[in-house]
Design a protein around this motif. Structure first.
Motif, PDB file in Angstrom:
ATOM      1  N   GLY A 252      19.003 -21.567 -24.640  1.00 20.53           N
ATOM      2  CA  GLY A 252      18.161 -22.364 -26.111  1.00 20.53           C
ATOM      3  C   GLY A 252      17.524 -23.430 -25.193  1.00 20.53           C
ATOM      4  N   GLU A 253      16.151 -23.270 -26.632  1.00 21.06           N
ATOM      5  CA  GLU A 253      15.287 -24.544 -26.054  1.00 21.06           C
ATOM      6  C   GLU A 253      15.165 -25.768 -26.036  1.00 21.06           C
ATOM      7  N   LEU A 254      16.418 -26.076 -26.387  1.00 19.95           N
ATOM      8  CA  LEU A 254      16.602 -27.554 -26.644  1.00 19.95           C
ATOM      9  C   LEU A 254      17.772 -27.811 -26.116  1.00 19.95           C
TER      10      LEU A 254
ATOM     11  N   LEU B 183      19.324 -26.995 -36.065  1.00 22.20           N
ATOM     12  CA  LEU B 183      19.722 -25.816 -36.515  1.00 22.20           C
ATOM     13  C   LEU B 183      20.219 -25.425 -35.548  1.00 22.20           C
ATOM     14  N   GLY B 184      19.459 -24.981 -34.113  1.00 18.04           N
ATOM     15  CA  GLY B 184      19.955 -24.192 -33.124  1.00 18.04           C
ATOM     16  C   GLY B 184      19.016 -24.327 -31.995  1.00 18.04           C
ATOM     17  N   GLY B 185      19.154 -23.830 -31.233  1.00 19.55           N
ATOM     18  CA  GLY B 185      18.096 -24.298 -30.007  1.00 19.55           C
ATOM     19  C   GLY B 185      19.275 -25.062 -28.685  1.00 19.55           C
ATOM     20  N   GLN B 186      19.918 -25.613 -28.906  1.00 23.73           N
ATOM     21  CA  GLN B 186      20.717 -26.098 -27.772  1.00 23.73           C
ATOM     22  C   GLN B 186      22.244 -25.027 -26.845  1.00 23.73           C
ATOM     23  N   GLN B 187      22.022 -23.906 -27.442  1.00 28.21           N
ATOM     24  CA  GLN B 187      23.320 -23.477 -26.830  1.00 28.21           C
ATOM     25  C   GLN B 187      22.832 -23.137 -25.340  1.00 28.21           C
ATOM     26  N   PHE B 188      23.797 -22.527 -24.473  1.00 29.62           N
ATOM     27  CA  PHE B 188      23.925 -21.715 -22.804  1.00 29.62           C
ATOM     28  C   PHE B 188      25.397 -21.601 -23.288  1.00 29.62           C
TER      29      PHE B 188
END
Ligand SMILES: [Zn+2]
Length: 118
Positions: free
Chosen positions: A34-36, A101-106
């Motif tokens: 995720g970008e974040l 809403l998204g982008g925090q995953q690895f």
């Protein structure tokens, strides 16, 4: 530098999955970053050869990555926008009040292998 430790975990998970399924060689693994998430894909590329060293199941294994966009929903005007591209600020109304809403995953998204030929 947290990348190397999460990369170790992903590689160990892929190795275990291969073992559990009787797969002797992985041709690629795919990570979703995720970008974040705070992780920089460039470090995964850099450390991958080091992490897979002395693990025969990963010989010539390719590292693929899917970058998940960091999307935000503005809680003032309900606009959806890319958080990174807009520096965390709604491009429509300028508010920073948002729901992520998204982008925090690895995660380890996929492992690839070829069937053994008898
Ligand atoms: Zn807004």
């Amino acid at each position: 530098m947290h990348e190397i430790s999460v990369l170790y975990k992903a590689v160990e998970l892929a190795e275990q999955t291969a073992k559990d399924n009787g797969i002797s060689h992985l041709s690629y693994i795919t990570l979703e970053v995720g970008e974040l998430s705070g992780y920089l894909p460039v470090f995964f590329e850099k450390y991958f050869p080091v992490v897979i060293e002395n693990r025969p199941v990963f010989k010539d294994c390719e590292l693929k990555m899917i970058i998940a966009r960091g999307e935000g929903l503005c809680l003032e005007c309900n606009a959806m926008y890319n958080i990174m591209a807009n520096e965390g600020k709604c491009p429509k109304c300028g508010s920073r009040y948002k729901k992520i809403l998204g982008g925090q995953q690895f995660l380890l998204k996929e492992i690839g292998f070829e069937e053994e030929k008898e």
